[in-house]
Design an enzyme around this catalytic site. Structure first.
Site, PDB file in Angstrom:
ATOM      1  N   MET A  26      44.893  44.440  34.645  1.00  0.00           N
ATOM      2  CA  MET A  26      45.766  44.955  33.586  1.00  0.00           C
ATOM      3  C   MET A  26      45.389  46.411  33.275  1.00  0.00           C
ATOM      4  O   MET A  26      45.701  46.925  32.190  1.00  0.00           O
ATOM      5  CB  MET A  26      45.667  44.076  32.340  1.00  0.00           C
ATOM      6  CG  MET A  26      46.113  42.648  32.629  1.00  0.00           C
ATOM      7  SD  MET A  26      46.739  41.780  31.197  1.00  0.00           S
ATOM      8  CE  MET A  26      45.285  41.684  30.205  1.00  0.00           C
ATOM      9  N   HIS A  33      35.963  45.753  37.279  1.00  0.00           N
ATOM     10  CA  HIS A  33      37.065  45.892  38.240  1.00  0.00           C
ATOM     11  C   HIS A  33      36.557  46.564  39.521  1.00  0.00           C
ATOM     12  O   HIS A  33      36.916  46.172  40.628  1.00  0.00           O
ATOM     13  CB  HIS A  33      38.183  46.758  37.655  1.00  0.00           C
ATOM     14  CG  HIS A  33      38.846  46.189  36.430  1.00  0.00           C
ATOM     15  ND1 HIS A  33      38.804  46.830  35.212  1.00  0.00           N
ATOM     16  CD2 HIS A  33      39.570  45.059  36.238  1.00  0.00           C
ATOM     17  CE1 HIS A  33      39.489  46.115  34.329  1.00  0.00           C
ATOM     18  NE2 HIS A  33      39.957  45.029  34.921  1.00  0.00           N
ATOM     19  N   GLN A  57      51.160  36.913  28.514  1.00  0.00           N
ATOM     20  CA  GLN A  57      49.876  36.247  28.287  1.00  0.00           C
ATOM     21  C   GLN A  57      49.204  36.678  26.986  1.00  0.00           C
ATOM     22  O   GLN A  57      48.074  36.307  26.711  1.00  0.00           O
ATOM     23  CB  GLN A  57      48.950  36.444  29.484  1.00  0.00           C
ATOM     24  CG  GLN A  57      48.431  37.853  29.684  1.00  0.00           C
ATOM     25  CD  GLN A  57      47.650  37.969  30.981  1.00  0.00           C
ATOM     26  OE1 GLN A  57      48.215  37.893  32.061  1.00  0.00           O
ATOM     27  NE2 GLN A  57      46.343  38.154  30.887  1.00  0.00           N
ATOM     28  N   LYS A 145      34.081  36.151  35.063  1.00  0.00           N
ATOM     29  CA  LYS A 145      34.084  36.386  33.609  1.00  0.00           C
ATOM     30  C   LYS A 145      35.232  35.596  32.976  1.00  0.00           C
ATOM     31  O   LYS A 145      35.104  35.052  31.897  1.00  0.00           O
ATOM     32  CB  LYS A 145      34.235  37.869  33.304  1.00  0.00           C
ATOM     33  CG  LYS A 145      34.400  38.120  31.834  1.00  0.00           C
ATOM     34  CD  LYS A 145      34.323  39.561  31.484  1.00  0.00           C
ATOM     35  CE  LYS A 145      34.580  39.747  30.025  1.00  0.00           C
ATOM     36  NZ  LYS A 145      35.974  39.452  29.653  1.00  0.00           N
ATOM     37  N   ARG A 183      38.753  45.540  26.720  1.00  0.00           N
ATOM     38  CA  ARG A 183      38.802  45.447  25.255  1.00  0.00           C
ATOM     39  C   ARG A 183      37.608  46.118  24.571  1.00  0.00           C
ATOM     40  O   ARG A 183      37.678  46.411  23.380  1.00  0.00           O
ATOM     41  CB  ARG A 183      38.887  43.980  24.823  1.00  0.00           C
ATOM     42  CG  ARG A 183      40.231  43.341  25.114  1.00  0.00           C
ATOM     43  CD  ARG A 183      40.249  41.918  24.619  1.00  0.00           C
ATOM     44  NE  ARG A 183      41.428  41.186  25.056  1.00  0.00           N
ATOM     45  CZ  ARG A 183      42.596  41.210  24.439  1.00  0.00           C
ATOM     46  NH1 ARG A 183      42.744  41.914  23.346  1.00  0.00           N
ATOM     47  NH2 ARG A 183      43.623  40.520  24.910  1.00  0.00           N
TER      48      ARG A 183
HETATM   49  P1  AMP Z   1      41.760  42.200  33.626  1.00  0.00           P
HETATM   50  O1  AMP Z   1      42.184  43.593  33.950  1.00  0.00           O
HETATM   51  O2  AMP Z   1      40.920  42.102  32.397  1.00  0.00           O
HETATM   52  O3  AMP Z   1      42.912  41.215  33.664  1.00  0.00           O
HETATM   53  O4  AMP Z   1      40.779  41.749  34.792  1.00  0.00           O
HETATM   54  C1  AMP Z   1      41.138  41.817  36.148  1.00  0.00           C
HETATM   55  C2  AMP Z   1      40.104  41.077  36.956  1.00  0.00           C
HETATM   56  O5  AMP Z   1      38.824  41.668  36.754  1.00  0.00           O
HETATM   57  C3  AMP Z   1      39.966  39.597  36.550  1.00  0.00           C
HETATM   58  O6  AMP Z   1      39.850  38.805  37.720  1.00  0.00           O
HETATM   59  C4  AMP Z   1      38.698  39.595  35.727  1.00  0.00           C
HETATM   60  O7  AMP Z   1      38.027  38.352  35.746  1.00  0.00           O
HETATM   61  C5  AMP Z   1      37.885  40.666  36.407  1.00  0.00           C
HETATM   62  N1  AMP Z   1      36.859  41.216  35.489  1.00  0.00           N
HETATM   63  C6  AMP Z   1      37.033  41.636  34.215  1.00  0.00           C
HETATM   64  N2  AMP Z   1      35.864  42.032  33.670  1.00  0.00           N
HETATM   65  C7  AMP Z   1      34.922  41.848  34.623  1.00  0.00           C
HETATM   66  C8  AMP Z   1      33.504  42.059  34.675  1.00  0.00           C
HETATM   67  N3  AMP Z   1      32.819  42.551  33.637  1.00  0.00           N
HETATM   68  N4  AMP Z   1      32.861  41.756  35.822  1.00  0.00           N
HETATM   69  C9  AMP Z   1      33.534  41.260  36.895  1.00  0.00           C
HETATM   70  N5  AMP Z   1      34.869  41.046  36.908  1.00  0.00           N
HETATM   71  C10 AMP Z   1      35.554  41.322  35.796  1.00  0.00           C
END
Ligand code: AMP
Length: 272
Positions: A26, A33, A57, A145, A183
């Site tokens: 996102m 990431h 979501q 996570k 966040r």
């Molecule tokens: P998001 O942009 O928050 O939807 O996350 C995208 C992907 O990155 C998802 O598969 C998350 O689980 C992963 N992710 C988010 N934070 C972390 C972190 N601190 N360490 C590893 N992967 C992460």
């Protein structure tokens, strides 16, 4: 790095019959990431990252609006990492076609975050399924996570016999134990310190359960400690057996402690 915004360009790309390693995000990219992307780069496939803040979501419009976004910085990071394709679809591009698969939500979706965020996981599985139908990646990189999300996507993929393999990646943390999260950008320095205290207390608790060979895991004392240091709202603190996905009761189970709590208006989740 090629930036793609339209589905017709994705279709053109698919004609080349490349194999893709896909990392949905996102945006608001951080070291977590980056780790997923670096893991994906270890394979020879083409890497594709998506940036799409999925309104379906979120549980409230304010939360959706206040979700941190920084596309310019994201593009810089992705170029540095030598990602092959960045897909930035519009809402229409994602939601205007009819899906082939049936959205499957395992009963694990009613635990943990599912209890407090109605519709959240349906929104997640829906959007990722749409990405899978559009791109047909060979590999899908997801972070532990968001363990519950990862498991539910695994179950959806299996149920629908989707030919994509999930690669689960470790959680990347700051030195103070706080997991990187988009966040976190909405946290003050004081809140970051407090969040770090919370995760340290939870980690200690897990060690204590193991050391004291606890046979009836409960978090009453931990909750009291968290309230004492100033945590006012906790959605849940639960031990989950990582194999059965049921609540863990004993020290000798393979479990993680899952938590979701608020610092002001910012909701943080983690598990370890
Ligand atoms: P998001 O942009 O928050 O939807 O996350 C995208 C992907 O990155 C998802 O598969 C998350 O689980 C992963 N992710 C988010 N934070 C972390 C972190 N601190 N360490 C590893 N992967 C992460």
């Amino acid at each position: 790095m090629k930036i793609i915004r339209q589905n017709k360009d994705i279709k053109k790309l698919l004609e080349k019959k490349y194999k893709f390693s896909f990392i949905p995000t996102m945006g608001g990219l951080h070291k977590g990431h980056e780790f997923l992307i670096k893991e994906a780069k270890r394979r020879k496939n083409r890497t594709m990252v998506s940036i799409f803040v999925n309104p379906k979501q979120f549980n409230s419009k304010t939360d959706f609006k206040s979700y941190p976004r920084n596309l310019k910085k994201d593009i810089k990071i992705l170029k540095r990492l030598k990602v092959d394709y960045l897909y930035i679809p519009s809402y229409r591009a994602i939601f205007s076609f009819k899906i082939k698969n049936k959205i499957y939500l395992d009963s694990f979706s009613s635990k943990l975050c599912g209890k407090f965020r109605p519709g959240h996981f349906k929104g997640v599985v829906n959007v990722v399924n749409r990405f899978l139908e559009l791109i047909s990646p060979k590999y899908l990189y997801l972070g532990n996570k968001d363990f519950q999300q990862l498991i539910l996507l695994k179950k959806h993929i299996k149920k629908n016999k989707i030919p994509t393999t999930i690669v689960s990646c470790n959680t990347i943390r700051m030195r103070n134990l706080l997991p990187y999260s988009t966040r976190n950008n909405n946290l003050s320095k004081k809140s970051i310190k407090l969040a770090s205290k919370v995760f340290n207390l939870i980690r200690k608790e897990k060690k204590l359960i193991k050391r004291k060979k606890v046979t009836r895991i409960n978090f009453l004392k931990l909750r009291k400690k968290l309230s004492y240091i100033g945590i006012k709202k906790i959605d849940y603190i639960k031990a989950i057996n990582l194999s059965t996905l049921k609540y863990a009761k004993k020290h000798n189970e393979r479990f993680n402690i899952f938590s979701a709590f608020y610092l002001n208006d910012v909701r943080l989740i983690d598990n370890f």
